[in-house]
Motif scaffolding. Structure first.
Motif, short mmCIF file in Angstrom:
data_model
loop_
_atom_site.label_atom_id
_atom_site.label_comp_id
_atom_site.label_asym_id
_atom_site.label_seq_id
_atom_site.Cartn_x
_atom_site.Cartn_y
_atom_site.Cartn_z
N MET A 1 0.84 -1.19 0.00
CA MET A 1 0.00 0.00 0.00
C MET A 1 0.88 1.24 0.00
O MET A 1 1.83 1.34 0.77
N ASP A 2 0.59 2.18 -0.85
CA ASP A 2 1.32 3.44 -0.92
C ASP A 2 0.54 4.53 -0.20
O ASP A 2 -0.68 4.47 -0.10
N TYR A 3 1.29 5.53 0.26
CA TYR A 3 0.69 6.70 0.90
C TYR A 3 1.08 7.96 0.13
O TYR A 3 2.12 8.01 -0.51
N THR A 4 0.24 8.98 0.24
CA THR A 4 0.49 10.25 -0.42
C THR A 4 0.99 11.25 0.61
O THR A 4 0.35 11.48 1.64
N ILE A 5 2.14 11.85 0.31
CA ILE A 5 2.70 12.89 1.18
C ILE A 5 2.75 14.17 0.36
O ILE A 5 3.28 14.20 -0.74
N THR A 6 2.20 15.24 0.93
CA THR A 6 2.24 16.56 0.29
C THR A 6 3.13 17.47 1.13
O THR A 6 2.92 17.60 2.33
N PHE A 7 4.11 18.08 0.48
CA PHE A 7 5.02 19.01 1.15
C PHE A 7 4.56 20.43 0.87
O PHE A 7 4.38 20.82 -0.28
N LEU A 8 4.36 21.18 1.94
CA LEU A 8 3.90 22.57 1.86
C LEU A 8 4.99 23.50 2.33
O LEU A 8 5.77 23.12 3.21
N PRO A 9 5.16 24.69 1.84
CA PRO A 9 4.31 25.38 0.89
C PRO A 9 4.63 25.07 -0.57
O PRO A 9 4.04 25.64 -1.48
N GLN A 10 5.55 24.15 -0.82
CA GLN A 10 5.93 23.82 -2.19
C GLN A 10 4.79 23.16 -2.97
O GLN A 10 4.79 23.15 -4.19
N ASN A 11 3.85 22.58 -2.23
CA ASN A 11 2.69 21.89 -2.82
C ASN A 11 3.13 20.76 -3.77
O ASN A 11 2.55 20.55 -4.82
N LYS A 12 4.17 20.03 -3.35
CA LYS A 12 4.64 18.87 -4.11
C LYS A 12 4.16 17.61 -3.42
O LYS A 12 4.28 17.45 -2.21
N THR A 13 3.60 16.71 -4.21
CA THR A 13 3.04 15.48 -3.68
C THR A 13 3.77 14.29 -4.26
O THR A 13 4.16 14.28 -5.43
N ILE A 14 3.96 13.27 -3.42
CA ILE A 14 4.64 12.04 -3.84
C ILE A 14 3.94 10.86 -3.19
O ILE A 14 3.40 10.97 -2.09
#
Length: 116
Positions: A1-14
């Protein structure tokens, strides 16, 4: 299972696998989180902020984090090199202090220029 991580304030998701550290996830996403100790919890440069509703998406703090961060843990501060993912979440990456100082100076100069 994969998870979504969003880095702020860059608004980059992986998307990442469980157990990956926030530092490694950030590197894969192209988000710069400073570190000098290369993930050994020695330099404290990789502090990130996690909102209360997302704290459960991380494994419990390591002993190193507890020693180094103390009460900052209660405010949602974690060491990106130690915090391992176990759910989808958003992470706030603080602005680099030097860049912040330059940005503030440029804003002050712009305000002064606006008066002329």
């Amino acid at each position: 299972m994969d998870y979504t991580i969003t880095f702020l304030p860059q608004n980059k998701t992986i998307r990442i696998k469980p157990g990956v550290t926030l530092l490694n996830a950030a590197r894969r996403a192209g988000v710069k989180i400073p570190t000098r100790c290369d993930g050994k919890a020695a330099c404290l440069m990789c502090k990130v902020k996690v909102d209360a509703e997302h704290l459960a998406a991380l494994h419990l703090p390591t002993d190193a984090e507890k020693r180094k961060l103390g009460s900052l843990l209660d405010a949602g501060t974690r060491l990106a090199c130690q915090a391992k993912v176990r759910g989808s979440m958003a992470v706030h990456v603080p602005e680099d202090p030097l860049k912040a100082a330059i940005r503030k100076q440029l804003e002050r100069q712009q305000e002064e220029d606006d008066w002329f």
